[in-house]
Design an enzyme around this catalytic site. Structure first.
Site, PDB file in Angstrom:
ATOM      1  N   SER A  61      52.385  16.430  23.270  1.00 22.76           N
ATOM      2  CA  SER A  61      51.347  17.324  22.744  1.00 22.76           C
ATOM      3  C   SER A  61      51.404  17.378  21.222  1.00 22.76           C
ATOM      4  CB  SER A  61      51.575  18.738  23.276  1.00 22.76           C
ATOM      5  OG  SER A  61      52.812  19.228  22.782  1.00 22.76           O
ATOM      6  N   GLY A  72      52.019  23.857  26.800  1.00 22.65           N
ATOM      7  CA  GLY A  72      52.778  24.783  27.667  1.00 22.65           C
ATOM      8  C   GLY A  72      51.954  25.830  28.395  1.00 22.65           C
ATOM      9  N   CYS A  77      57.166  14.418  27.071  1.00 22.27           N
ATOM     10  CA  CYS A  77      56.774  15.824  27.079  1.00 22.27           C
ATOM     11  C   CYS A  77      57.099  16.365  28.470  1.00 22.27           C
ATOM     12  CB  CYS A  77      55.271  15.906  26.819  1.00 22.27           C
ATOM     13  SG  CYS A  77      54.589  17.557  27.015  1.00 22.27           S
ATOM     14  N   ASN A  78      57.932  17.396  28.513  1.00 18.02           N
ATOM     15  CA  ASN A  78      58.302  17.951  29.816  1.00 18.02           C
ATOM     16  C   ASN A  78      57.102  18.565  30.524  1.00 18.02           C
ATOM     17  OD1 ASN A  78      60.739  18.058  27.933  1.00 18.02           O
ATOM     18  ND2 ASN A  78      61.661  18.347  29.937  1.00 18.02           N
ATOM     19  N   GLU A 112      55.645  22.615  14.934  1.00 15.31           N
ATOM     20  CA  GLU A 112      54.483  21.836  14.484  1.00 15.31           C
ATOM     21  C   GLU A 112      54.173  22.113  13.005  1.00 15.31           C
ATOM     22  OE1 GLU A 112      52.329  19.457  16.072  1.00 15.31           O
ATOM     23  OE2 GLU A 112      54.040  19.401  17.434  1.00 15.31           O
ATOM     24  N   CYS A 127      62.215  21.133  26.530  1.00 10.82           N
ATOM     25  CA  CYS A 127      60.971  20.796  25.834  1.00 10.82           C
ATOM     26  C   CYS A 127      61.365  19.852  24.708  1.00 10.82           C
ATOM     27  CB  CYS A 127      60.331  22.069  25.267  1.00 10.82           C
ATOM     28  SG  CYS A 127      58.993  21.763  24.083  1.00 10.82           S
TER      29      CYS A 127
HETATM   30  N1  DGL Z   1      56.963  18.893  23.835  1.00 13.94           N
HETATM   31  C1  DGL Z   1      56.414  19.405  24.992  1.00 13.94           C
HETATM   32  C2  DGL Z   1      57.332  19.592  26.146  1.00 13.94           C
HETATM   33  O1  DGL Z   1      58.307  18.871  26.218  1.00 13.94           O
HETATM   34  C3  DGL Z   1      55.170  20.215  24.909  1.00 13.94           C
HETATM   35  C4  DGL Z   1      55.293  21.605  24.432  1.00 13.94           C
HETATM   36  C5  DGL Z   1      53.925  22.237  24.349  1.00 13.94           C
HETATM   37  O2  DGL Z   1      53.010  21.585  23.863  1.00 13.94           O
HETATM   38  O3  DGL Z   1      53.820  23.392  24.766  1.00 13.94           O
HETATM   39  O4  DGL Z   1      57.129  20.398  26.999  1.00 13.94           O
END
Ligand code: DGL
Length: 265
Positions: free
Chosen positions: A7, A39, A69-70, A147, A179
């Site tokens: 994201s 998220g 990205c999780n 970010e 995350c």
């Molecule tokens: N980096 C992401 C993850 O691993 C996304 C976090 C997000 O955009 O809320 O979940």
């Protein structure tokens, strides 16, 4: 080429591990920062974004895609694997190694709402962490700070304290970063934990998985390795943040890198 997406900037924590293991492979990175954070979004929306980006990456010639990205892994990995004819590597919730190594029997997990709500996390926890107490906290607000490049500020530390101190008080000895944005907070987290929590970042294990899958893809399709890799970076929103963060991350000896904004439909 390998495609990597997130994201936003978070996937760079995985990207960094991949290039260590595959220094000759070109990579295409997409930061979907116009839609960040994922998220709190409904799963269908994250699936749609993941589909659009995967189509874009495949169009660019990627033969393997890493969902760095999780949240997107939780929402979309099954759909992506069904819809596209190339292999996908997703993030693994690292609750398993944390539960395995915990001495106190209490582990903390910091992740997004979407990740906690996904089947993958639930099943992994039930299978491998049923014998320990798992303290789950949604890291509301952290992705937005990262970010903006605010990884080591008093504001970030204060917010992190509200998530991590209760875990320490409850006896946790491991903190799982669920995350891919959160590894950027490790210096701030360490200020709070002072070595009392072992921080578990799944990125090296995921990169290892990418390494193995790539070896298979190269063999199956008889792909030629390029002598010098190229790194492309695309952002659906501002490319400046991506570039600024990348500059902090990147080893000085990296070969060609290209940044570009891109308007995804
Ligand atoms: N980096 C992401 C993850 O691993 C996304 C976090 C997000 O955009 O809320 O979940």
């Amino acid at each position: 080429m390998i495609g990597v997406f997130d994201s936003g900037l978070g996937g760079l924590s995985v990207w960094k591990e991949i290039i260590k293991l595959l220094p000759d492979v070109s990579l295409f990175y997409v930061s979907d920062n116009a839609w960040c954070p994922y998220g709190p979004r409904p799963a269908e929306e994250v699936v749609e974004r993941s589909r659009v980006i995967s189509r874009f990456l495949i169009g660019k010639g990627c033969r393997l895609i890493v969902v760095a990205c999780n949240t997107a892994t939780a929402a979309a990995i099954d759909t992506l694997r069904q819809n596209f004819p190339i292999p996908f590597v997703g993030m693994e919730p690292a609750v398993k190694p944390a539960a395995l190594h915990s001495r106190t029997g209490v582990v903390g997990v910091l992740a997004t709402q979407g990740t906690f709500g996904g089947r993958l996390y639930r099943e992994t926890s039930q299978r491998f962490a049923a014998h320990v107490q798992v303290l789950e906290r949604v890291g509301t607000g952290l992705v937005e700070l990262i970010e903006q490049g605010l990884t080591d500020t008093p504001q970030t530390e204060t917010l992190l304290r509200t998530y991590i101190e209760p875990m320490m008080e409850a006896g946790a000895d491991h903190l799982v970063l669920g995350c891919t944005h959160y590894p950027f907070l490790i210096p701030s987290i360490e200020k709070i934990t002072c070595g009392r929590l072992t921080i578990v970042d799944p990125a090296p294990a995921v990169a290892q998985q990418v390494f193995l899958q790539w070896a298979e893809a190269v063999q199956a399709a008889d792909l030629r390795q390029e002598a010098a890799p190229t790194y492309w970076f695309y952002a659906s929103g501002s490319e400046d943040e991506l570039q600024a963060r990348f500059q902090v991350l990147a080893p000085s000896s990296l070969p060609s890198t290209f940044f570009s904004g891109f308007c995804f439909p």
